[in-house]
Write a protein that holds these residues in place. Structure first.
Motif, PDB file in Angstrom:
ATOM      1  N   ARG A   1       2.442  -5.996   1.731  1.00 57.92           N
ATOM      2  CA  ARG A   1       1.277  -5.674   0.911  1.00 57.92           C
ATOM      3  C   ARG A   1       0.817  -4.288   1.339  1.00 57.92           C
ATOM      4  O   ARG A   1       0.637  -4.012   2.525  1.00 57.92           O
ATOM      5  CB  ARG A   1       0.173  -6.707   1.156  1.00 57.92           C
ATOM      6  N   ALA A   2       0.614  -3.397   0.376  1.00 56.83           N
ATOM      7  CA  ALA A   2       0.259  -2.005   0.671  1.00 56.83           C
ATOM      8  C   ALA A   2      -1.150  -1.702   0.200  1.00 56.83           C
ATOM      9  O   ALA A   2      -1.496  -1.934  -0.960  1.00 56.83           O
ATOM     10  CB  ALA A   2       1.246  -1.053   0.003  1.00 56.83           C
ATOM     11  N   VAL A   3      -1.959  -1.169   1.120  1.00 54.83           N
ATOM     12  CA  VAL A   3      -3.322  -0.739   0.813  1.00 54.83           C
ATOM     13  C   VAL A   3      -3.431   0.733   1.204  1.00 54.83           C
ATOM     14  O   VAL A   3      -3.033   1.116   2.309  1.00 54.83           O
ATOM     15  CB  VAL A   3      -4.369  -1.577   1.572  1.00 54.83           C
ATOM     16  N   GLY A   4      -3.944   1.552   0.311  1.00 59.47           N
ATOM     17  CA  GLY A   4      -4.033   2.990   0.563  1.00 59.47           C
ATOM     18  C   GLY A   4      -5.469   3.463   0.640  1.00 59.47           C
ATOM     19  O   GLY A   4      -6.360   2.914  -0.013  1.00 59.47           O
ATOM     20  N   ILE A   5      -5.695   4.506   1.438  1.00 62.26           N
ATOM     21  CA  ILE A   5      -6.995   5.166   1.520  1.00 62.26           C
ATOM     22  C   ILE A   5      -6.825   6.576   0.972  1.00 62.26           C
ATOM     23  O   ILE A   5      -5.944   7.317   1.408  1.00 62.26           O
ATOM     24  CB  ILE A   5      -7.513   5.226   2.972  1.00 62.26           C
ATOM     25  N   ALA A   6      -7.673   6.948   0.004  1.00 66.99           N
ATOM     26  CA  ALA A   6      -7.585   8.271  -0.618  1.00 66.99           C
ATOM     27  C   ALA A   6      -8.989   8.715  -1.018  1.00 66.99           C
ATOM     28  O   ALA A   6      -9.948   7.942  -0.962  1.00 66.99           O
ATOM     29  CB  ALA A   6      -6.656   8.241  -1.821  1.00 66.99           C
ATOM     30  N   GLY A   7      -9.100   9.962  -1.425  1.00 71.28           N
ATOM     31  CA  GLY A   7     -10.395  10.531  -1.765  1.00 71.28           C
ATOM     32  C   GLY A   7     -10.630  10.636  -3.262  1.00 71.28           C
ATOM     33  O   GLY A   7      -9.986  11.436  -3.951  1.00 71.28           O
ATOM     34  N   GLY A   8     -11.523   9.810  -3.797  1.00 73.11           N
ATOM     35  CA  GLY A   8     -11.872   9.898  -5.211  1.00 73.11           C
ATOM     36  C   GLY A   8     -11.281   8.776  -6.032  1.00 73.11           C
ATOM     37  O   GLY A   8     -10.179   8.276  -5.758  1.00 73.11           O
ATOM     38  N   ALA A   9     -12.015   8.385  -7.081  1.00 74.65           N
ATOM     39  CA  ALA A   9     -11.592   7.271  -7.936  1.00 74.65           C
ATOM     40  C   ALA A   9     -10.285   7.559  -8.654  1.00 74.65           C
ATOM     41  O   ALA A   9      -9.453   6.663  -8.850  1.00 74.65           O
ATOM     42  CB  ALA A   9     -12.699   6.976  -8.948  1.00 74.65           C
ATOM     43  N   GLU A  10     -10.081   8.817  -9.042  1.00 69.00           N
ATOM     44  CA  GLU A  10      -8.861   9.167  -9.790  1.00 69.00           C
ATOM     45  C   GLU A  10      -7.612   8.963  -8.941  1.00 69.00           C
ATOM     46  O   GLU A  10      -6.617   8.400  -9.401  1.00 69.00           O
ATOM     47  CB  GLU A  10      -8.956  10.625 -10.259  1.00 69.00           C
ATOM     48  N   LYS A  11      -7.668   9.423  -7.677  1.00 70.19           N
ATOM     49  CA  LYS A  11      -6.511   9.253  -6.795  1.00 70.19           C
ATOM     50  C   LYS A  11      -6.268   7.774  -6.508  1.00 70.19           C
ATOM     51  O   LYS A  11      -5.119   7.317  -6.455  1.00 70.19           O
ATOM     52  CB  LYS A  11      -6.719  10.025  -5.488  1.00 70.19           C
ATOM     53  N   CYS A  12      -7.350   7.029  -6.322  1.00 73.85           N
ATOM     54  CA  CYS A  12      -7.207   5.592  -6.051  1.00 73.85           C
ATOM     55  C   CYS A  12      -6.584   4.869  -7.232  1.00 73.85           C
ATOM     56  O   CYS A  12      -5.740   3.978  -7.065  1.00 73.85           O
ATOM     57  CB  CYS A  12      -8.567   4.996  -5.693  1.00 73.85           C
ATOM     58  N   GLU A  13      -6.989   5.255  -8.435  1.00 65.94           N
ATOM     59  CA  GLU A  13      -6.418   4.641  -9.635  1.00 65.94           C
ATOM     60  C   GLU A  13      -4.925   4.956  -9.730  1.00 65.94           C
ATOM     61  O   GLU A  13      -4.114   4.091 -10.088  1.00 65.94           O
ATOM     62  CB  GLU A  13      -7.158   5.143 -10.881  1.00 65.94           C
ATOM     63  N   TRP A  14      -4.550   6.195  -9.403  1.00 64.33           N
ATOM     64  CA  TRP A  14      -3.135   6.580  -9.434  1.00 64.33           C
ATOM     65  C   TRP A  14      -2.331   5.754  -8.434  1.00 64.33           C
ATOM     66  O   TRP A  14      -1.214   5.310  -8.739  1.00 64.33           O
ATOM     67  CB  TRP A  14      -2.971   8.074  -9.126  1.00 64.33           C
ATOM     68  N   LEU A  15      -2.906   5.517  -7.251  1.00 63.06           N
ATOM     69  CA  LEU A  15      -2.196   4.746  -6.231  1.00 63.06           C
ATOM     70  C   LEU A  15      -1.832   3.357  -6.743  1.00 63.06           C
ATOM     71  O   LEU A  15      -0.716   2.883  -6.527  1.00 63.06           O
ATOM     72  CB  LEU A  15      -3.060   4.608  -4.969  1.00 63.06           C
ATOM     73  N   VAL A  16      -2.760   2.703  -7.407  1.00 55.75           N
ATOM     74  CA  VAL A  16      -2.537   1.333  -7.854  1.00 55.75           C
ATOM     75  C   VAL A  16      -1.678   1.284  -9.119  1.00 55.75           C
ATOM     76  O   VAL A  16      -0.721   0.507  -9.204  1.00 55.75           O
ATOM     77  CB  VAL A  16      -3.884   0.615  -8.086  1.00 55.75           C
ATOM     78  N   LYS A  17      -2.001   2.151 -10.090  1.00 52.45           N
ATOM     79  CA  LYS A  17      -1.314   2.072 -11.387  1.00 52.45           C
ATOM     80  C   LYS A  17       0.062   2.724 -11.386  1.00 52.45           C
ATOM     81  O   LYS A  17       0.977   2.267 -12.084  1.00 52.45           O
ATOM     82  CB  LYS A  17      -2.193   2.702 -12.472  1.00 52.45           C
ATOM     83  N   GLU A  18       0.224   3.795 -10.646  1.00 54.82           N
ATOM     84  CA  GLU A  18       1.488   4.536 -10.683  1.00 54.82           C
ATOM     85  C   GLU A  18       2.338   4.314  -9.427  1.00 54.82           C
ATOM     86  O   GLU A  18       3.537   4.082  -9.524  1.00 54.82           O
ATOM     87  CB  GLU A  18       1.216   6.031 -10.863  1.00 54.82           C
ATOM     88  N   ALA A  19       1.714   4.399  -8.254  1.00 51.45           N
ATOM     89  CA  ALA A  19       2.480   4.284  -7.005  1.00 51.45           C
ATOM     90  C   ALA A  19       2.691   2.837  -6.586  1.00 51.45           C
ATOM     91  O   ALA A  19       3.437   2.578  -5.636  1.00 51.45           O
ATOM     92  CB  ALA A  19       1.788   5.063  -5.887  1.00 51.45           C
ATOM     93  N   GLY A  20       2.039   1.895  -7.265  1.00 57.25           N
ATOM     94  CA  GLY A  20       2.307   0.491  -7.007  1.00 57.25           C
ATOM     95  C   GLY A  20       1.618  -0.104  -5.799  1.00 57.25           C
ATOM     96  O   GLY A  20       1.974  -1.202  -5.348  1.00 57.25           O
ATOM     97  N   TYR A  21       0.623   0.601  -5.249  1.00 61.39           N
ATOM     98  CA  TYR A  21      -0.161   0.017  -4.153  1.00 61.39           C
ATOM     99  C   TYR A  21      -0.883  -1.234  -4.666  1.00 61.39           C
ATOM    100  O   TYR A  21      -1.279  -1.306  -5.828  1.00 61.39           O
ATOM    101  CB  TYR A  21      -1.200   1.017  -3.652  1.00 61.39           C
ATOM    102  N   ASP A  22      -1.080  -2.211  -3.790  1.00 62.96           N
ATOM    103  CA  ASP A  22      -1.809  -3.423  -4.163  1.00 62.96           C
ATOM    104  C   ASP A  22      -3.305  -3.164  -4.302  1.00 62.96           C
ATOM    105  O   ASP A  22      -3.982  -3.806  -5.110  1.00 62.96           O
ATOM    106  CB  ASP A  22      -1.577  -4.518  -3.119  1.00 62.96           C
ATOM    107  N   ALA A  23      -3.822  -2.231  -3.508  1.00 63.19           N
ATOM    108  CA  ALA A  23      -5.252  -1.911  -3.558  1.00 63.19           C
ATOM    109  C   ALA A  23      -5.461  -0.523  -2.972  1.00 63.19           C
ATOM    110  O   ALA A  23      -4.616  -0.006  -2.221  1.00 63.19           O
ATOM    111  CB  ALA A  23      -6.059  -2.944  -2.772  1.00 63.19           C
TER     112      ALA A  23
END
Length: 333
Positions: free
Chosen positions: A173-195
């Protein structure tokens, strides 16, 4: 054939501060004729990494120190435009440490021929130091097993985005920390992070605990500082903490203070280790083939941020420290 070349030279050591415009000097110099076994290379792309600031500061002792007046160190993709019996043929594309120069004369001993079915720029991104660092840090140091929770800081960066995807391939299970809602959305929708956790929203530790209630098994840290401290507060028993980078320190130039929560490693019987990817250089060809296979089968996506114009090299490096880049930062000459 060119008789001169433009080069960016180191003009200042940015210790204790961010990189300034006058830390670089644009110069034009004579290009020597290639001797026996040498080639003339034309740089087509330059690659940029946060580690370059450490090289400028001479804070990283795993590479030779840089003196004022040296050609700025960096990676590149070059085309062979002339060869005097060199190891590569005219028209070949090669990559490796080239420096910030439009042309160079070299025997090519430290360079590798570009051989990939992907875009040639992949050798500086997903198949280059970026992908190799993600792979080696995660699998050689983090040692994830299926079912683990892997937490990645700087997750929307070039390396971090690949780490999370490799963790998913390994059944984690992959959880990422990033700066800003746009980057977080990209992580989940494009990079396949779980959260994803937006550190700009504040209270990172509470967000981690909410998303990782049993604790974190593998931390892959690209940031350091307060975020590393919050991650260490949330580790599971037997956690492995991988220290890859410390983007938080690059603007100050000083090494970050030790994390306040490091003693949690004792309570949770965890380990924390740093690494230099060059330690696994002998395995790079095989790892590149594996990474390319993941890209081809659709399980690994990567981003490239390509700027243009040799004169923009200093500004392109600066993008890494202001969060402007999306994926691997490069410059097309």
């Amino acid at each position: 054939m060119p008789t001169t070349t433009r080069q960016w030279l180191l003009n200042g050591h940015p210790r204790g501060r961010g990189i300034a415009e006058d830390d670089f000097k644009l110069a034009e110099t004579q290009l020597p004729d290639p001797g026996p076994g040498e080639m003339v290379l034309a740089t087509r792309y330059l690659g940029f990494d946060p580690a370059q600031k450490g090289w400028m500061e001479n804070i990283a002792d795993y590479v030779a120190p840089m003196a004022i007046g040296d050609v700025m160190r960096g990676s590149g993709i070059c085309e062979v435009v002339e060869s005097n019996g060199g190891k590569f043929a005219v028209g070949d594309f090669v990559f490796g440490t080239t420096g910030w120069t439009e042309y160079l004369v070299t025997d090519g001993k430290e360079l590798t021929k570009v051989e990939t079915d992907l875009s040639p720029t992949a050798v500086l991104s997903v198949l280059g130091t970026t992908g190799l660092t993600a792979y080696c840090g995660l699998f050689k140091v983090g040692k994830p097993v299926a079912g683990d929770t892997v937490l990645v800081s700087g997750a929307a960066g070039a390396t971090g985005s690949i780490v999370g995807q490799l963790a998913k391939i390994a059944g984690c299970r992959a959880v990422g920390i990033a700066g800003g809602a746009e980057k977080c959305e990209w992580l989940v929708k494009e990079a396949g992070y779980d959260a994803a956790i937006d550190y700009k929203a504040g209270n990172v530790k509470a967000q981690i605990k909410e998303l990782c209630p049993p604790g974190v098994d593998v931390i892959y840290d690209n940031v350091g500082g307060a975020i590393l401290n919050d991650m260490l507060a949330c580790i599971a028993t037997g956690a492995r903490v991988v220290i890859c980078g410390g983007i938080s320190r690059y603007e100050t130039g000083s090494l970050p203070a030790g994390p306040e929560n490091y003693f949690n490693l004792v309570f949770r019987r965890g380990t924390m280790a740093g690494f230099i990817v060059l330690d696994w250089a002998s395995e790079f060809p095989g790892i590149r083939k594996r990474l390319e296979g993941f890209v081809k089968d659709g399980s690994l996506k990567y981003q490239e941020d390509i700027q243009h114009g040799f004169e923009n090299a200093p500004d392109t490096l600066q993008r890494l420290f202001t969060g402007k880049n999306r994926g691997k930062q490069m410059l097309k000459l």
